[in-house]
Design a protein around this motif. Structure first.
Motif, short mmCIF file in Angstrom:
data_model
loop_
_atom_site.label_atom_id
_atom_site.label_comp_id
_atom_site.label_asym_id
_atom_site.label_seq_id
_atom_site.Cartn_x
_atom_site.Cartn_y
_atom_site.Cartn_z
N UNK A 189 77.70 47.95 1.21
CA UNK A 189 76.85 49.13 1.23
C UNK A 189 77.67 50.39 1.52
N UNK A 190 78.65 50.26 2.39
CA UNK A 190 79.55 51.38 2.68
C UNK A 190 80.34 51.78 1.44
N UNK A 191 80.76 50.79 0.67
CA UNK A 191 81.51 51.07 -0.56
C UNK A 191 80.67 51.92 -1.50
N UNK A 192 79.40 51.55 -1.64
CA UNK A 192 78.51 52.33 -2.49
C UNK A 192 78.18 53.69 -1.91
N UNK A 193 78.31 53.83 -0.59
CA UNK A 193 77.96 55.07 0.07
C UNK A 193 79.08 56.10 0.13
#
Length: 327
Positions: A189-193
């Protein structure tokens, strides 16, 4: 098993992702708090809201109502007023959270249940929120799939684009780290954020998937929530800027330039020497670089010139490359 082929061993992708996350990520208070109630509060607050906007409201809320029992005993109007005062949107969320707290007290002795089915019996808790609480609060080996995660998978995997209804859940289950589910879910999720955003920051955020990513290789960064191609990322102008930025420290061999501007550069492959030569031809034609022999090796350098116009053009394009963003 999904019908979409992985570009490399999922174990390799998983390890790279977790190493990237462990090396540095945004700090949020709920990531350091394994209290299930606090996790539920953060999930309800963050629905359709940027994470950095809920940090202070989250802290104030769990300080004021630290347990389901504390919230259940509160007057509902006070909870709704808090929600409104902090611009958290959709007051129904505040009412549902208040009702869910009462259900936890009455049906689960004041403690949130750990399994997804029981969590979904709580007012306002759907499949996504139940999965998130199970993963982040109880470290259950379940995959949390939100818009960010779907965007990452859509761009990473070429085969996803062939499906009208992509198997995102099955794909993430294959990639999931069963021994570190909370860390894995936070990482993807951090990667997408921060990296695979609608206008991606692949290099600036050092995305660990770059060398295997279909979008990075082709420059097509569209996604379900990004229907049109971002104007700058993946463009020829972006790579021109990267070349100039690379050469700012001095001449470099041709292939060294290629590896510096693209992690998936392969002299004999695609993108390879033919692609790079075309880029360098453009820059040389514009008077910004020159190619020459040095110690028997072909090198590239910024063009030395007394021409104010050429110097100004090279400086401007290098500045744009440093910004590495859209016009």
């Amino acid at each position: 098993m999904s019908s979409v082929a992985w570009p490399t061993d999922p174990d390799h992708l998983r390890e790279a992702l977790l190493a990237w996350y462990d090396d540095g990520h945004r700090e949020f208070p709920w990531r350091d708090d394994a209290d299930p109630w606090a996790i539920l509060v953060s999930e309800v607050m963050s629905q359709q809201t940027q994470l950095d906007r809920i940090v202070e409201p989250y802290r104030e809320f769990v300080d004021r109502w630290p347990t389901p029992g504390a919230l259940a005993a509160a007057d509902r109007s006070a909870v709704v007023a808090f929600w409104t005062d902090h611009s958290l949107g959709y007051n129904n969320r505040a009412r549902y959270l208040h009702e869910a707290a009462a259900m936890v007290v009455e049906e689960f002795d004041g403690s949130l249940p750990a399994d997804r089915d029981s969590l979904q019996t709580l007012q306002g808790v759907g499949p996504y929120t139940a999965t998130a609480v199970a993963a982040f609060a109880f470290d259950r080996p379940v995959a949390v799939v939100d818009t960010n995660v779907e965007r990452v998978l859509y761009r990473l995997l070429e085969g996803v684009r062939e499906h009208d209804d992509p198997p995102y859940d099955a794909l993430i289950e294959e990639l999931l780290a069963p021994d570190r589910p909370a860390a894995f879910n936070n990482a993807i999720m951090e990667l997408g954020g921060v990296a695979c955003t609608p206008t991606p920051a692949c290099d600036d955020a050092a995305c660990p998937f770059r060398s295997h990513c279909h979008a990075y290789r082709t420059g097509d960064f569209t996604a379900p929530d990004v229907p049109t191609q971002p104007a700058f990322d993946g463009s020829r102008r972006q790579f021109r800027g990267r070349v100039l930025r690379t050469l700012a420290d001095g001449p470099r061999p041709v292939d060294a330039v290629g590896h510096a501007v693209r992690v998936d550069y392969d002299p004999a492959g695609d993108p390879g020497r033919e692609w790079l030569d075309g880029l360098l031809d453009d820059l040389e034609r514009d008077g910004l670089i020159e190619r020459r022999e040095s110690d028997g090796e072909r090198v590239v350098a910024l063009r030395s010139s007394d021409s104010p116009a050429e110097t100004r053009d090279a400086t401007a394009e290098t500045r744009d490359a440093t910004a590495d963003g859209p016009d």
